[in-house]
Design a protein around this motif. Structure first.
Motif, PDB file in Angstrom:
ATOM      1  N   MET A   1       0.931  -1.179   0.092  1.00  0.00           N
ATOM      2  CA  MET A   1      -0.038  -0.108  -0.027  1.00  0.00           C
ATOM      3  C   MET A   1       0.769   1.176   0.034  1.00  0.00           C
ATOM      4  SD  MET A   1      -1.090  -0.354   3.771  1.00  0.00           S
ATOM      5  CE  MET A   1      -1.173  -2.225   3.761  1.00  0.00           C
ATOM      6  N   ASP A   2       0.356   2.357  -0.097  1.00  0.00           N
ATOM      7  CA  ASP A   2       1.054   3.711  -0.178  1.00  0.00           C
ATOM      8  C   ASP A   2       1.592   3.722   1.303  1.00  0.00           C
ATOM      9  OD1 ASP A   2       0.642   4.181  -2.940  1.00  0.00           O
ATOM     10  OD2 ASP A   2      -1.099   5.000  -2.574  1.00  0.00           O
ATOM     11  N   GLN A   3       2.622   4.800   1.455  1.00  0.00           N
ATOM     12  CA  GLN A   3       3.580   4.738   2.698  1.00  0.00           C
ATOM     13  C   GLN A   3       2.244   5.543   3.923  1.00  0.00           C
ATOM     14  OE1 GLN A   3       6.498   3.863   3.570  1.00  0.00           O
ATOM     15  NE2 GLN A   3       6.767   2.619   1.805  1.00  0.00           N
ATOM     16  N   LYS A   4       1.421   6.300   3.211  1.00  0.00           N
ATOM     17  CA  LYS A   4       0.415   7.018   3.994  1.00  0.00           C
ATOM     18  C   LYS A   4      -0.509   6.123   4.871  1.00  0.00           C
ATOM     19  CE  LYS A   4      -2.520   8.543   0.467  1.00  0.00           C
ATOM     20  NZ  LYS A   4      -3.324   9.582  -0.138  1.00  0.00           N
ATOM     21  N   PHE A   5      -0.622   5.038   4.300  1.00  0.00           N
ATOM     22  CA  PHE A   5      -1.750   4.067   4.877  1.00  0.00           C
ATOM     23  C   PHE A   5      -1.100   3.094   5.930  1.00  0.00           C
ATOM     24  CE2 PHE A   5      -3.912   5.157   0.771  1.00  0.00           C
ATOM     25  CZ  PHE A   5      -4.908   5.718   1.110  1.00  0.00           C
ATOM     26  N   LEU A   6       0.406   3.155   6.014  1.00  0.00           N
ATOM     27  CA  LEU A   6       0.664   1.859   6.916  1.00  0.00           C
ATOM     28  C   LEU A   6       0.877   2.472   8.227  1.00  0.00           C
ATOM     29  CD1 LEU A   6       4.413   1.991   5.476  1.00  0.00           C
ATOM     30  CD2 LEU A   6       2.670   0.446   5.099  1.00  0.00           C
ATOM     31  N   GLY A   7       0.058   1.488   8.964  1.00  0.00           N
ATOM     32  CA  GLY A   7      -0.302   1.599  10.350  1.00  0.00           C
ATOM     33  C   GLY A   7      -1.662   2.383  10.591  1.00  0.00           C
ATOM     34  N   GLU A   8      -2.524   2.532   9.301  1.00  0.00           N
ATOM     35  CA  GLU A   8      -3.658   3.256   9.613  1.00  0.00           C
ATOM     36  C   GLU A   8      -4.910   1.976   9.620  1.00  0.00           C
ATOM     37  OE1 GLU A   8      -4.444   6.489   9.829  1.00  0.00           O
ATOM     38  OE2 GLU A   8      -2.379   7.082  10.071  1.00  0.00           O
TER      39      GLU A   8
ATOM     40  N   TRP B   1     -11.816   2.656   2.694  1.00  0.00           N
ATOM     41  CA  TRP B   1     -11.922   2.404   1.165  1.00  0.00           C
ATOM     42  C   TRP B   1     -10.723   2.719   0.375  1.00  0.00           C
ATOM     43  CZ3 TRP B   1     -13.810  -0.390  -2.078  1.00  0.00           C
ATOM     44  CH2 TRP B   1     -13.921  -0.072  -3.580  1.00  0.00           C
ATOM     45  N   GLU B   2     -10.019   4.092   0.973  1.00  0.00           N
ATOM     46  CA  GLU B   2      -9.056   4.367   0.137  1.00  0.00           C
ATOM     47  C   GLU B   2      -7.846   3.426   0.286  1.00  0.00           C
ATOM     48  OE1 GLU B   2     -10.855   6.349   2.255  1.00  0.00           O
ATOM     49  OE2 GLU B   2     -11.709   7.534   0.815  1.00  0.00           O
ATOM     50  N   LYS B   3      -7.455   2.875   1.652  1.00  0.00           N
ATOM     51  CA  LYS B   3      -6.522   2.059   2.032  1.00  0.00           C
ATOM     52  C   LYS B   3      -6.737   0.683   1.187  1.00  0.00           C
ATOM     53  CE  LYS B   3      -3.986  -0.366   5.673  1.00  0.00           C
ATOM     54  NZ  LYS B   3      -3.880  -0.420   7.232  1.00  0.00           N
ATOM     55  N   PHE B   4      -7.765   0.360   1.035  1.00  0.00           N
ATOM     56  CA  PHE B   4      -8.312  -0.998   0.231  1.00  0.00           C
ATOM     57  C   PHE B   4      -7.976  -0.766  -1.228  1.00  0.00           C
ATOM     58  CE2 PHE B   4     -11.381  -3.855  -1.880  1.00  0.00           C
ATOM     59  CZ  PHE B   4     -10.716  -5.042  -1.237  1.00  0.00           C
ATOM     60  N   ARG B   5      -8.415   0.356  -1.763  1.00  0.00           N
ATOM     61  CA  ARG B   5      -8.098   0.613  -3.208  1.00  0.00           C
ATOM     62  C   ARG B   5      -6.562   0.897  -3.318  1.00  0.00           C
ATOM     63  NH1 ARG B   5     -11.029   5.793  -5.139  1.00  0.00           N
ATOM     64  NH2 ARG B   5      -9.822   5.249  -6.946  1.00  0.00           N
ATOM     65  N   SER B   6      -5.898   1.178  -2.451  1.00  0.00           N
ATOM     66  CA  SER B   6      -4.338   1.167  -2.420  1.00  0.00           C
ATOM     67  C   SER B   6      -3.798  -0.096  -2.618  1.00  0.00           C
ATOM     68  CB  SER B   6      -3.658   2.282  -1.313  1.00  0.00           C
ATOM     69  OG  SER B   6      -2.405   2.273  -1.473  1.00  0.00           O
ATOM     70  N   ILE B   7      -4.350  -1.052  -1.640  1.00  0.00           N
ATOM     71  CA  ILE B   7      -3.896  -2.283  -1.565  1.00  0.00           C
ATOM     72  C   ILE B   7      -4.181  -3.060  -3.112  1.00  0.00           C
ATOM     73  CG2 ILE B   7      -4.269  -4.443  -0.644  1.00  0.00           C
ATOM     74  CD1 ILE B   7      -4.857  -3.143   2.154  1.00  0.00           C
ATOM     75  N   LEU B   8      -5.000  -3.025  -3.532  1.00  0.00           N
ATOM     76  CA  LEU B   8      -5.511  -3.400  -4.748  1.00  0.00           C
ATOM     77  C   LEU B   8      -4.719  -2.913  -5.900  1.00  0.00           C
ATOM     78  CD1 LEU B   8      -9.606  -3.290  -4.715  1.00  0.00           C
ATOM     79  CD2 LEU B   8      -7.850  -5.543  -4.301  1.00  0.00           C
ATOM     80  N   SER B   9      -4.248  -1.577  -5.745  1.00  0.00           N
ATOM     81  CA  SER B   9      -3.411  -1.080  -6.901  1.00  0.00           C
ATOM     82  C   SER B   9      -1.773  -1.550  -6.728  1.00  0.00           C
ATOM     83  CB  SER B   9      -3.363   0.284  -6.999  1.00  0.00           C
ATOM     84  OG  SER B   9      -2.719   0.708  -5.458  1.00  0.00           O
TER      85      SER B   9
END
Length: 334
Positions: free
Chosen positions: A175-182, A186-194
């Protein structure tokens, strides 16, 4: 032996099997000299820092490190039976909280990798077997050999290098660095899918190539048997003939692999995960073994053992349904 009796017998055998595995796991973790606390104090002293000896002594007493190893084993075993997997000294949290999101991310990556492997391997393996010695068969066999020969972690390093050189991007993490530990959103899930498709391709390459070769070999063996020749002589169409008999028999290896697929869903590709900095359980397991974080490492290994035993049971039952030549309990049928 009836199916119900067979399942009950296998479930009964699982209990002493898991008890034996738990004893072996605990013994192996205890084999290195010292424990986590001694390693932790030594590490702090090497960095010129001082340890809180009072806190360490309190943890040693609380988790029975001042008692013999046999006593600690039974405390650990009793806790697991009640859903308490112990305390991670490295993370200063209960094991269940440490695993947390990493477990679900590992399951997601592994599940998508398995689906990717099946979707690619099955049509290619069937094509190679039914078009033996064609140019397509030669080309796919060459690609499969390359996929088996190149280790996953090496492929990860190569892709990371070219991604950085050609596109100036890093393909590490899930995932994008900004989502680590968050928390999950929905935004984090989309980042994981990408991000997930890169580790899926890397991890799935070797498994896909191996499955193609095994399916091709097994299917070729079935296609050359007398019952296939007889069915063709009777005018049976190639498609129904392939699906009804040879392909079904060639899937035995696929069903028998369930025993290894289930634990791999949790453990993941450890070395590849380290190279790609994936937020999965593989690197955590290796770190727990290195630091002698015994409750975290032991709980991981016991969970993998449990999934292996369950997977073997499921594969044995599925094989008995898939192949009429296989009998539960090994009895012969006249």
């Amino acid at each position: 032996m009836s199916l119900a009796r067979y399942i009950l017998w296998r479930l009964a055998v699982m209990v002493p099997t898991l008890l034996l595995i738990s004893a072996l796991v605990f013994t192996i973790i205890e084999l290195p000299p010292g424990d986590y606390f001694e390693s932790y104090i030594t590490e702090l002293q090497a960095m010129g820092e001082s340890a809180d000896l009072a806190e360490i002594e309190q943890l040693r007493t609380k988790y029975h490190f001042d008692e013999p190893a046999v006593v600690r084993y039974f405390y650990w075993l009793g806790g697991m039976l009640h859903g308490d997997f112990g305390y991670s000294f490295e993370y200063r949290l209960p094991v269940s909280e440490v695993v947390g999101d990493r477990l679900w991310l590992t399951i997601l990556v592994s599940f998508v990798t398995i689906v990717f492997t099946w979707l690619i391997a099955f049509p290619i393996g069937i094509y190679s077997a039914t078009h033996q010695y064609s140019w397509g068969d030669y080309g796919l066999t060459l690609v499969g050999m390359i996929g088996i020969s190149v280790p996953n972690f090496m492929l990860a390093v190569i892709l990371m290098y070219f991604a950085n050189q050609w596109f100036g991007v890093s393909i590490g993490h899930l995932m994008d660095q900004k989502f680590l530990g968050e928390p999950m959103s929905w935004e984090k899930f989309r980042s994981i899918l990408s991000h997930i498709w890169i580790p899926v391709i890397i991890i799935g390459t070797a498994g896909t190539a191996a499955m193609i070769r095994r399916l091709r070999a097994n299917l070729l063996d079935e296609l050359h048997k007398q019952y296939v020749t007889t069915a063709r002589a009777k005018g049976m169409a190639p498609g129904p003939l392939l699906r009804k008999y040879p392909l079904r028999m060639a899937l035995n290896f696929f069903i028998s692999d369930i025993g290894s697929i289930l634990p791999s869903i949790i453990s993941g590709a450890e070395v590849t995960a380290i190279v790609l900095s994936l937020e999965t359980t593989g690197p955590m397991l290796i770190n727990a073994l290195q630091s002698q974080d015994m409750y975290l490492a032991g709980s991981f290994l016991m969970f993998l053992a449990f999934l292996t035993v369950i997977g073997m049971l499921v594969s044995d039952i599925a094989l008995a349904f898939l192949d009429p030549r296989i009998r539960l309990g090994g009895e012969a049928r006249k």
